[in-house]
Design a protein around this motif. Structure first.
Motif, PDB file in Angstrom:
ATOM      1  N   UNK A   1      14.075  -6.837   1.840  1.00  0.00           N
ATOM      2  CA  UNK A   1      14.110  -7.163   0.426  1.00  0.00           C
ATOM      3  C   UNK A   1      13.146  -6.203  -0.264  1.00  0.00           C
ATOM      4  N   UNK A   2      13.683  -5.197  -0.912  1.00  0.00           N
ATOM      5  CA  UNK A   2      12.821  -4.200  -1.547  1.00  0.00           C
ATOM      6  C   UNK A   2      12.103  -4.744  -2.776  1.00  0.00           C
ATOM      7  N   UNK A   3      12.601  -5.816  -3.334  1.00  0.00           N
ATOM      8  CA  UNK A   3      11.907  -6.443  -4.460  1.00  0.00           C
ATOM      9  C   UNK A   3      10.657  -7.182  -4.030  1.00  0.00           C
TER      10      UNK A   3
ATOM     11  N   UNK B   1       0.775  -1.235   0.000  1.00  0.00           N
ATOM     12  CA  UNK B   1       0.000   0.000   0.000  1.00  0.00           C
ATOM     13  C   UNK B   1       0.804   1.281   0.000  1.00  0.00           C
ATOM     14  N   UNK B   2       2.122   1.173  -0.031  1.00  0.00           N
ATOM     15  CA  UNK B   2       2.967   2.353  -0.124  1.00  0.00           C
ATOM     16  C   UNK B   2       4.267   1.945  -0.816  1.00  0.00           C
ATOM     17  N   UNK B   3       5.058   2.933  -1.176  1.00  0.00           N
ATOM     18  CA  UNK B   3       6.316   2.644  -1.869  1.00  0.00           C
ATOM     19  C   UNK B   3       7.351   2.216  -0.835  1.00  0.00           C
ATOM     20  N   UNK B   4       7.435   0.921  -0.648  1.00  0.00           N
ATOM     21  CA  UNK B   4       8.234   0.337   0.427  1.00  0.00           C
ATOM     22  C   UNK B   4       9.684   0.814   0.393  1.00  0.00           C
ATOM     23  N   UNK B   5      10.262   0.857  -0.780  1.00  0.00           N
ATOM     24  CA  UNK B   5      11.690   1.176  -0.908  1.00  0.00           C
ATOM     25  C   UNK B   5      12.018   2.626  -0.572  1.00  0.00           C
ATOM     26  N   UNK B   6      11.013   3.446  -0.346  1.00  0.00           N
ATOM     27  CA  UNK B   6      11.243   4.848   0.009  1.00  0.00           C
ATOM     28  C   UNK B   6      11.416   5.068   1.510  1.00  0.00           C
ATOM     29  N   UNK B   7      11.149   4.034   2.303  1.00  0.00           N
ATOM     30  CA  UNK B   7      11.053   4.246   3.746  1.00  0.00           C
ATOM     31  C   UNK B   7      11.973   3.337   4.552  1.00  0.00           C
ATOM     32  N   UNK B   8      12.558   3.921   5.606  1.00  0.00           N
ATOM     33  CA  UNK B   8      13.191   3.097   6.622  1.00  0.00           C
ATOM     34  C   UNK B   8      12.105   2.313   7.352  1.00  0.00           C
TER      35      UNK B   8
END
Length: 115
Positions: free
Chosen positions: A73-75, A26-33
């Motif tokens: 794992x950002x993928x 539900x959000x751009x995971x790779x943008x956040x700590x």
């Protein structure tokens, strides 16, 4: 829809290990700590570990004494927590969330350390 789904908890004997996983959506995971937290009945949720958005920086609560390792794992939009040398004081419900601008908490995963 924003959600966190934690898994991997269970009953383990003192000295044992568990690996928790959190799937985020539900959000751009790779943008956040991202961070792991835990809570026991009657206490406030406490911070355990966090990992930067790219996975290159990690920070742990002092009381862990090097027993836990956070990874991501950002993928796959997942953040994991490897827990070693568990002791009864680690018994709690474990949650993941963003480090900043928290989102609604998931159900968590119960970890029970007992002989």
């Amino acid at each position: 829809q924003v959600q966190f789904v934690e898994s991997g908890g269970g009953l383990v004997q003192p000295g044992g290990s568990l690996r928790l996983s959190c799937a985020a959506s539900g959000f751009t995971f790779s943008d956040y700590a991202m961070g792991w937290y835990r809570q026991t009945p009657g206490t406030e949720r406490e911070f355990i570990a966090r990992i930067g958005s790219t996975g290159t920086s990690r920070y742990y609560a002092d009381f862990l004494n090097g027993r836990f390792t956070i990874s991501r794992d950002n993928g796959k939009n997942t953040v994991d927590l490897q827990m070693n040398n568990l002791n009864p004081s680690d018994t709690a419900i474990y949650y993941c969330n963003r480090v900043t601008t928290k989102l609604p908490w998931g159900q968590g995963t119960q970890v029970t350390v007992s002989s």
